[in-house]
Scaffold this active site. Sequence first.
Site, PDB file in Angstrom:
ATOM      1  NE  ARG A 297      86.318  -8.809  39.683  1.00 54.46           N
ATOM      2  CZ  ARG A 297      86.479  -9.839  40.758  1.00 54.46           C
ATOM      3  NH1 ARG A 297      87.700 -10.508  40.602  1.00 54.46           N
ATOM      4  NH2 ARG A 297      85.852  -9.948  41.846  1.00 54.46           N
TER       5      ARG A 297
ATOM      6  CG  HIS B  34      84.239  -6.324  45.542  1.00 52.24           C
ATOM      7  ND1 HIS B  34      83.529  -6.909  44.727  1.00 52.24           N
ATOM      8  CD2 HIS B  34      85.154  -7.615  46.028  1.00 52.24           C
ATOM      9  CE1 HIS B  34      83.770  -8.176  44.397  1.00 52.24           C
ATOM     10  NE2 HIS B  34      84.592  -8.538  45.077  1.00 52.24           N
TER      11      HIS B  34
ATOM     12  CD  GLN C 288      83.837 -10.314  49.070  1.00 51.01           C
ATOM     13  OE1 GLN C 288      84.038 -10.824  48.118  1.00 51.01           O
ATOM     14  NE2 GLN C 288      83.367 -11.104  50.121  1.00 51.01           N
TER      15      GLN C 288
ATOM     16  CG  ASP D 219      91.488  -7.362  50.225  1.00 49.11           C
ATOM     17  OD1 ASP D 219      91.611  -8.663  49.779  1.00 49.11           O
ATOM     18  OD2 ASP D 219      91.205  -6.584  49.445  1.00 49.11           O
TER      19      ASP D 219
ATOM     20  CB  CYS E 235      87.128 -10.531  50.161  1.00 52.80           C
ATOM     21  SG  CYS E 235      88.781  -9.798  49.803  1.00 52.80           S
TER      22      CYS E 235
ATOM     23  NE  ARG F  23      80.947 -11.818  46.468  1.00 52.28           N
ATOM     24  CZ  ARG F  23      82.022 -11.718  45.688  1.00 52.28           C
ATOM     25  NH1 ARG F  23      83.021 -12.284  45.567  1.00 52.28           N
ATOM     26  NH2 ARG F  23      81.592 -11.073  44.555  1.00 52.28           N
TER      27      ARG F  23
HETATM   28  N1   CP Z   1      86.346 -12.225  46.614  1.00 60.05           N
HETATM   29  C1   CP Z   1      86.409 -12.008  45.263  1.00 60.05           C
HETATM   30  O1   CP Z   1      85.706 -11.259  44.398  1.00 60.05           O
HETATM   31  O2   CP Z   1      86.856 -13.133  44.654  1.00 60.05           O
HETATM   32  P1   CP Z   1      87.290 -13.092  42.985  1.00 60.05           P
HETATM   33  O3   CP Z   1      88.375 -12.371  42.781  1.00 60.05           O
HETATM   34  O4   CP Z   1      87.523 -14.724  42.946  1.00 60.05           O
HETATM   35  O5   CP Z   1      86.145 -12.856  42.260  1.00 60.05           O
HETATM   36  N1  NVA Z   2      91.201  -5.769  47.051  1.00 56.51           N
HETATM   37  C1  NVA Z   2      91.462  -7.123  46.281  1.00 56.51           C
HETATM   38  C2  NVA Z   2      90.171  -7.968  46.270  1.00 56.51           C
HETATM   39  C3  NVA Z   2      89.752  -9.033  45.559  1.00 56.51           C
HETATM   40  C4  NVA Z   2      88.701  -9.804  45.683  1.00 56.51           C
HETATM   41  C5  NVA Z   2      91.621  -6.917  44.770  1.00 56.51           C
HETATM   42  O1  NVA Z   2      91.240  -5.758  44.381  1.00 56.51           O
HETATM   43  O2  NVA Z   2      92.714  -7.378  44.266  1.00 56.51           O
END
Ligand code: CP
Ligand code: NVA
Length: 330
Positions: free
Chosen positions: A108, A135, A138, A231, A272, A317
């Site tokens: 990530r 992502h 997700q 989101d 999400c 997830r």
């Molecule tokens: N939805 C999601 O990716 O959550 P986190 O940032 O907690 O991993």
């Molecule tokens: N768009 C958000 C998604 C988090 C799961 C971010 O990148 O922070």
Amino acid sequence: MATNIAGRHFLKLLDYTPEEIRYLLDLAKNFKDMKRAGVPHRYLAGKNIVLLFEKTSTRTRCSFEVAGMDLGMGVTYLDPGSSQMGKKESIADTARVLGRMYDGIEYRGFSQELVEELAAYAGVPVWNGLTDQFHPTQMLADLMTIEEHLGRLKGVNFTFMGDARNNVGNSLMIACAKMGLNFTACAPASLFPQEDLVETARAIAAENGCTVRLTEDVTEGLTGADVVYTDIWVSMGEPDEVWESRIGLLRKYQVNREAMNLAKDTAIFMHCLPSFHDTKTTIGAQIAEKFGVKEMEVADEVFESRQSVVFDEAENRMHTIKAVIYATLK
Ligand code: CP
Ligand code: NVA
């Protein structure tokens, strides 16, 4: 021929066919049934995976950890700042080192190019746990959740409200186009997904009998929606200074009761997570104090309503990530 994705990376849904996505969703359902029934599935005992996080996480990290442990594997977590990657060691060198020790690598971080580079050098499957652009894990959870609640994917009217050019908005547009859902991004034009990605999504949608639509009009965007998704308004990695302008741009795209009333009576609400639906977080409280906004992308009333399936989505997830790990490492 039976679907086989062993040895593949999982970097973005654009790399996967609808049949391969279907296969992963079916596999996830099997894993969910097994978990619920208490049937052990330590199919990958003896293997090890590493989770590299350059941004924070709750769901993605825990999903990879629990999925890995359920599959019988060893799991190493490297938090933002605790590896040498980027600072003292290049991506290519890190990938080659980790690839010698582990059977799979989750990453990530920031640019999509970084995870693609890691994959090019690792020699083992690399899974994208979120970049600025996509992502993909997700998406599998989201598709699984829609199917569980609506009984189908094809022909579902899906509306994304808010910052439609972020990783989740981009990925949902591709996921819907691949799996036959009619996708609408309802957002200010400055936050529409990038034009070339929209073109790509439209071409994919045409092959799968569905549509991709962009609109600034809330009534047009929500009328007839089966799924309303949003989101956060400012994503990880964006500077705090953008909050003010983002609130100004997105305030009218908040998913509140009025918005949900425009969608079908049977519509579900998805997110999400994490979500700013009240002031019970540090950032939520700061924003409320500074800008007087107590609920952001979704009103608490909708978040807590019977239409909200956000915790099913969060649970899924884990089952879908388990499917990805298993299918690529088996
Ligand atoms: N939805 C999601 O990716 O959550 P986190 O940032 O907690 O991993
Ligand atoms: N768009 C958000 C998604 C988090 C799961 C971010 O990148 O922070």
